[in-house]
Design an enzyme around this catalytic site. Structure first.
Site, PDB file in Angstrom:
ATOM      1  N   ARG A 115     -29.260-104.404 -54.676  1.00  0.00           N
ATOM      2  CA  ARG A 115     -28.766-103.187 -54.019  1.00  0.00           C
ATOM      3  C   ARG A 115     -28.356-102.151 -55.070  1.00  0.00           C
ATOM      4  O   ARG A 115     -28.590-102.355 -56.262  1.00  0.00           O
ATOM      5  CB  ARG A 115     -27.617-103.531 -53.075  1.00  0.00           C
ATOM      6  CG  ARG A 115     -26.356-103.998 -53.772  1.00  0.00           C
ATOM      7  CD  ARG A 115     -25.276-104.347 -52.754  1.00  0.00           C
ATOM      8  NE  ARG A 115     -24.087-104.843 -53.417  1.00  0.00           N
ATOM      9  CZ  ARG A 115     -23.339-105.835 -52.948  1.00  0.00           C
ATOM     10  NH1 ARG A 115     -23.671-106.460 -51.835  1.00  0.00           N
ATOM     11  NH2 ARG A 115     -22.258-106.205 -53.592  1.00  0.00           N
ATOM     12  N   ASP A 116     -27.742-101.068 -54.622  1.00  0.00           N
ATOM     13  CA  ASP A 116     -27.401 -99.975 -55.543  1.00  0.00           C
ATOM     14  C   ASP A 116     -26.125-100.317 -56.312  1.00  0.00           C
ATOM     15  O   ASP A 116     -25.148 -99.578 -56.262  1.00  0.00           O
ATOM     16  CB  ASP A 116     -27.226 -98.675 -54.745  1.00  0.00           C
ATOM     17  CG  ASP A 116     -26.296 -98.863 -53.551  1.00  0.00           C
ATOM     18  OD1 ASP A 116     -25.839 -99.999 -53.323  1.00  0.00           O
ATOM     19  OD2 ASP A 116     -26.035 -97.871 -52.847  1.00  0.00           O
ATOM     20  N   GLU A 117     -26.161-101.447 -56.995  1.00  0.00           N
ATOM     21  CA  GLU A 117     -24.984-101.889 -57.722  1.00  0.00           C
ATOM     22  C   GLU A 117     -25.431-102.450 -59.085  1.00  0.00           C
ATOM     23  O   GLU A 117     -25.468-101.743 -60.059  1.00  0.00           O
ATOM     24  CB  GLU A 117     -24.211-102.915 -56.893  1.00  0.00           C
ATOM     25  CG  GLU A 117     -22.811-103.094 -57.395  1.00  0.00           C
ATOM     26  CD  GLU A 117     -21.779-103.304 -56.284  1.00  0.00           C
ATOM     27  OE1 GLU A 117     -20.609-103.213 -56.604  1.00  0.00           O
ATOM     28  OE2 GLU A 117     -22.137-103.570 -55.135  1.00  0.00           O
ATOM     29  N   ASP A 141     -16.937-111.553 -61.470  1.00  0.00           N
ATOM     30  CA  ASP A 141     -18.081-112.425 -61.238  1.00  0.00           C
ATOM     31  C   ASP A 141     -18.430-113.173 -62.526  1.00  0.00           C
ATOM     32  O   ASP A 141     -18.720-114.370 -62.510  1.00  0.00           O
ATOM     33  CB  ASP A 141     -19.291-111.604 -60.774  1.00  0.00           C
ATOM     34  CG  ASP A 141     -18.952-110.693 -59.591  1.00  0.00           C
ATOM     35  OD1 ASP A 141     -17.901-110.041 -59.631  1.00  0.00           O
ATOM     36  OD2 ASP A 141     -19.736-110.639 -58.636  1.00  0.00           O
ATOM     37  N   TRP A 148     -10.417-110.144 -62.514  1.00  0.00           N
ATOM     38  CA  TRP A 148     -11.540-109.390 -63.075  1.00  0.00           C
ATOM     39  C   TRP A 148     -11.206-109.115 -64.546  1.00  0.00           C
ATOM     40  O   TRP A 148     -11.918-109.577 -65.453  1.00  0.00           O
ATOM     41  CB  TRP A 148     -11.772-108.100 -62.273  1.00  0.00           C
ATOM     42  CG  TRP A 148     -12.690-108.320 -61.106  1.00  0.00           C
ATOM     43  CD1 TRP A 148     -13.984-107.894 -61.004  1.00  0.00           C
ATOM     44  CD2 TRP A 148     -12.415-109.054 -59.893  1.00  0.00           C
ATOM     45  NE1 TRP A 148     -14.518-108.315 -59.807  1.00  0.00           N
ATOM     46  CE2 TRP A 148     -13.598-109.019 -59.109  1.00  0.00           C
ATOM     47  CE3 TRP A 148     -11.315-109.729 -59.405  1.00  0.00           C
ATOM     48  CZ2 TRP A 148     -13.683-109.646 -57.866  1.00  0.00           C
ATOM     49  CZ3 TRP A 148     -11.395-110.344 -58.155  1.00  0.00           C
ATOM     50  CH2 TRP A 148     -12.560-110.304 -57.408  1.00  0.00           C
ATOM     51  N   GLU A 200     -23.843-113.882 -51.476  1.00  0.00           N
ATOM     52  CA  GLU A 200     -22.528-113.254 -51.633  1.00  0.00           C
ATOM     53  C   GLU A 200     -21.569-113.744 -50.541  1.00  0.00           C
ATOM     54  O   GLU A 200     -20.397-113.988 -50.792  1.00  0.00           O
ATOM     55  CB  GLU A 200     -22.696-111.735 -51.533  1.00  0.00           C
ATOM     56  CG  GLU A 200     -21.416-110.945 -51.703  1.00  0.00           C
ATOM     57  CD  GLU A 200     -21.674-109.455 -51.774  1.00  0.00           C
ATOM     58  OE1 GLU A 200     -22.683-108.996 -51.206  1.00  0.00           O
ATOM     59  OE2 GLU A 200     -20.871-108.744 -52.406  1.00  0.00           O
TER      60      GLU A 200
HETATM   61  C1  BGC Z   1     -19.435-106.650 -56.148  1.00  0.00           C
HETATM   62  C2  BGC Z   1     -18.655-107.887 -56.432  1.00  0.00           C
HETATM   63  C3  BGC Z   1     -17.498-107.413 -57.261  1.00  0.00           C
HETATM   64  C4  BGC Z   1     -16.664-106.602 -56.329  1.00  0.00           C
HETATM   65  C5  BGC Z   1     -15.319-106.215 -56.759  1.00  0.00           C
HETATM   66  C6  BGC Z   1     -18.604-105.789 -55.278  1.00  0.00           C
HETATM   67  O1  BGC Z   1     -19.213-104.666 -54.830  1.00  0.00           O
HETATM   68  O2  BGC Z   1     -20.686-106.907 -55.653  1.00  0.00           O
HETATM   69  O3  BGC Z   1     -19.315-108.993 -56.761  1.00  0.00           O
HETATM   70  O4  BGC Z   1     -16.831-108.343 -57.991  1.00  0.00           O
HETATM   71  O5  BGC Z   1     -17.379-105.509 -55.845  1.00  0.00           O
HETATM   72  O6  BGC Z   1     -14.509-106.568 -55.791  1.00  0.00           O
END
Ligand code: BGC
Length: 725
Positions: free
Chosen positions: A341-343, A350, A403, A610
């Protein structure tokens, strides 16, 4: 170190060319009376490049120069091109927006302010000892190409019928040459190709090819068609419950390929776009091009596979395969959350959740060394960490627990797996500055209460409409504050530093944490699975048993099912099996109903999802706004399989598996299990199988290494070799 490339100029197209991919070209006139002893190309770009000499590809690096904190450093690559350079050769370089100027590297939009450019030095060494260099400068020509558009998110548009235009001489841009550093990470390469396993006509009548595996990369096609005919391809990870093509979960990432055929057969594969997919839909396809003319090209960082696992339960073996694929698909120069996706960003949470599993599957020391260097560079002067590295988000940093803690967790894990103290030396300042920041942040010295936390992200006990599980954010953040402080103590101590100040800090955090979050004998605030998992695995509570009893009771009350999210899930099974509930841990591992690791396997998953219910039992999909079918984080369950079921663990005192702990937790339901890891000393392996009710064990210890086996609470030493017990 300054080298030839530092003498070259950054050059760009002479005029605005919209989205067209330009080609930079330079004729080489090398000496005709001298033999070439060696020719080397040093090259980089702000953008992504692919170089050719006389039509022959230079190197195998895809999406070079890779993704770093571009404001701080940009890798350059050095290729041996001795066999490619001839007297009248032409060096040409394609240049795309990539992470630098494309949508992917920003909050989501292409950055018009950023002008992609290349820099290169060709060094020709002659047999007589003389050297000639060809550097990028304004003498290079810039041409248009058939590639009208190429974007990592949106795909590629190519018109092979297009007349190419010479745009004239390149222009020189003033850019900081000190940014250039030699290649540090693994190269991104085409690792394998897969042929379609099935051609499907869906109920909607669409023509779809199934490659049998959700993967990251792109397609290649041997494209035949009449001049002007179109190939139009869409991508998807899954089919919907009716068997129709489904890619609404890509959000705004278009992932489309349009190719206008030249008339003669061409081999085509997108240059600067990649997709996360298992299926392609042929929206338009010339009749002369058949299903077998297509292949899926798997692209990722070129890491050596070092780990292996098998057991007697096929769905668990499939889960393991999905974990390995999840890693392949998300280790594309940086550890991305997802590839489709757009990420596709290097989310710290992660990465820290998965880093141990990652190092038990593939050799990832080089991969993480590079990324951790960027992580340290992305930290601000106050010690705050970003959410993603390279940091493509604008605005002030506001770290989230679990994180930001990647700053202490990943270097220590790499040290444990690989035994290389350089990880600690390189990351110590960053880890310390982060712990100091948390210490100072907010109004409670020994708790971490302020900040924008993601909490137990995607926890199933989330209140309606929220992505955050219900475990108290301060409880989680302060637990991580304790963990990171202890990690810092371990990092500093291994470097020979006096860490007594941080030991004291740790003691104070633990005391305050207990005062604040322990609400009774074996009870924690909120009474969530995640809270107990953290308290037990992070060793926050002194008398663990009543907390473990409560956790086991919560899991059983929930029908042997988990409720944890990103934060609790990686620790849940260990919290149980370390405290007398191995059977409950196995029941969770072997659970096949939603939510569980095996539920997606029953739904045909080939990667880690996910959401536990990315596809629900009734076949409907999770909401399109956040539903990746290739999110490696929950694959961290392999930590438990390797480290607890097989019981293989490194030793902080003798890292890199110089001394190995074997503490297996067998269970008859698996029948047998075996796991191995190629370490720098040799193969470390453990296996067990049941003969009736008797368990037989086998342990392999590399030459020059030692091990301690613990079975049923009894420990004994083992030397090198393979031992059957
Ligand atoms: C990502 C996650 C990430 C999170 C932060 C999401 O959009 O896909 O894997 O850690 O944002 O909460």
């Amino acid at each position: 170190m300054k080298t030839y490339i530092h003498q070259a100029e950054f050059i760009a197209a002479p005029k605005a060319i919209g989205t067209t991919v330009p080609c930079f070209s330079r004729k080489l006139t090398v000496k005709d009376d001298q033999e070439i002893a060696k020719a080397t190309l040093q090259i980089s770009a702000l953008g992504v490049y692919e170089a050719e000499i006389d039509g022959n590809r230079v190197g195998q690096f895809r999406f070079a120069p890779g993704w770093t904190e571009y404001g701080k450093r940009v890798q350059y690559q050095t290729y041996d091109v001795t066999g490619l350079v001839h007297q009248e050769s032409v060096l040409s370089v394609l240049l795309g927006d990539g992470w630098y100027a494309g949508r992917i590297g920003r909050d989501g939009e292409r950055d018009p302010e950023k002008i992609p450019c290349i820099i290169a030095a060709l060094i020709v060494e002659y047999a007589d000892g003389t050297t000639q260099t060809v550097l990028t400068d304004s003498s290079w020509q810039v041409l248009t190409t058939p590639i009208l558009f190429s974007c990592m998110f949106d795909g590629e548009t190519v018109d092979f019928t297009r007349e190419l235009e010479n745009l004239g001489n390149a222009v020189v841009l003033e850019r900081d040459h000190d940014l250039l550093i030699p290649q540090e990470g693994e190269e991104i390469r085409e690792i394998m190709t897969l042929s379609p396993v099935e051609e499907i006509i869906t109920p909607k009548g669409e023509r779809v090819l199934d490659f049998g595996q959700n993967l990251t990369g792109t397609i290649s096609v041997c494209l035949s068609g009449k001049r002007g005919e179109m190939l139009e391809v869409s991508f998807a990870e899954v089919l919907d419950k009716d068997g129709n093509f489904y890619n609404d979960n890509y959000r705004s990432a278009k992932n489309k390929i349009f190719v206008t055929c030249p008339g003669e057969t061409v081999n085509y594969s997108p240059v600067f776009a990649f997709q996360g997919f298992r299926y392609i839909r042929l929206d338009q396809c010339p009749a002369e091009t058949a299903a077998q003319d297509f292949a899926a090209v798997v692209i990722h960082s070129d890491m050596e596979r070092t780990g292996d696992f098998a057991c007697g339960v096929e769905p668990v073996n499939k889960l393991y395969s999905n974990i390995v694929w999840g890693q392949r698909d998300n280790f594309l120069d940086v550890p991305t959350d997802c590839p489709q996706r757009d990420e596709r960003k290097g989310w710290l949470g992660d990465a820290q959740v998965f880093c141990r599993t990652a190092s038990y599957n593939f050799k990832v020391d080089k991969f993480f060394r590079k990324w951790l260097h960027d992580l340290a560079l992305a930290q601000d002067a106050q010690g705050r960490m970003p959410h993603i590295v390279p940091n493509a988000f604008s605005g002030e940093l506001n770290p989230s627990a679990a994180w930001a803690d990647a700053a202490t967790i990943i270097p220590l894990q790499m040290y444990m797996t690989y035994g290389d103290p350089q990880f600690l030396i390189d990351q110590y300042d960053c880890a310390k500055a982060f712990v100091d920041y948390v210490h100072k942040a907010g109004h409670e010295e020994y708790l971490w209460l302020d900040g924008t936390h993601f909490g137990d992200w995607l926890g199933l006990d989330a209140p309606y409409g929220s992505y955050k599980g219900s475990t108290d954010e301060g409880l989680i953040a302060s637990a991580y504050f304790a963990l990171s402080t202890m990690n810092l103590v371990k990092i500093g101590s291994a470097m020979g530093k006096d860490m007594s100040v941080y030991r004291n800090l740790y003691e104070n955090i633990i005391e305050k944490w207990n005062e604040t979050y322990v609400t009774g004998e074996g009870c924690l605030l909120g009474d969530t699975q995640t809270a107990y998992a953290l308290a037990l695995v992070f060793e926050l509570v002194e008398n663990k048993q009543p907390f473990a009893d409560r956790l086991a009771a919560l899991v059983k009350e929930n029908g042997n099912k988990l409720k944890t999210g990103f934060v609790g899930t990686p620790y849940l099974l260990k919290a149980l099996s370390d405290n007398g509930y191995t059977d409950v841990a196995y029941s969770l591992l072997l659970q096949t109903e939603f939510p569980s690791w095996l539920y997606p396997v029953t739904k045909g998953a080939t990667t880690i999802w996910e959401h536990w219910d990315g596809i629900r039992p009734d076949g409907s999909m999770w909401s399109t706004d956040m539903n990746s079918y290739n999110h490696y984080a929950y694959g961290a369950v392999y930590d438990w399989i390797f480290g607890e079921a097989l019981g293989i663990a490194p030793d902080y005192e003798n890292p890199g598996f110089k001394h190995v702990f074997f503490t297996p937790h067998p269970d008859k339901r698996l029948g047998f299990a075996r796991a191995s890891l190629k370490t720098k000393y040799g193969l470390v392996a453990a296996a067990w199988h049941y003969e009736g009710d008797v368990v037989r064990y086998e342990f392999t210890v590399p030459a020059s290494c030692t091990a301690t086996v613990t079975i049923d609470g009894k420990s004994f030493p083992l030397g090198a070799g393979t031992h059957r017990l």
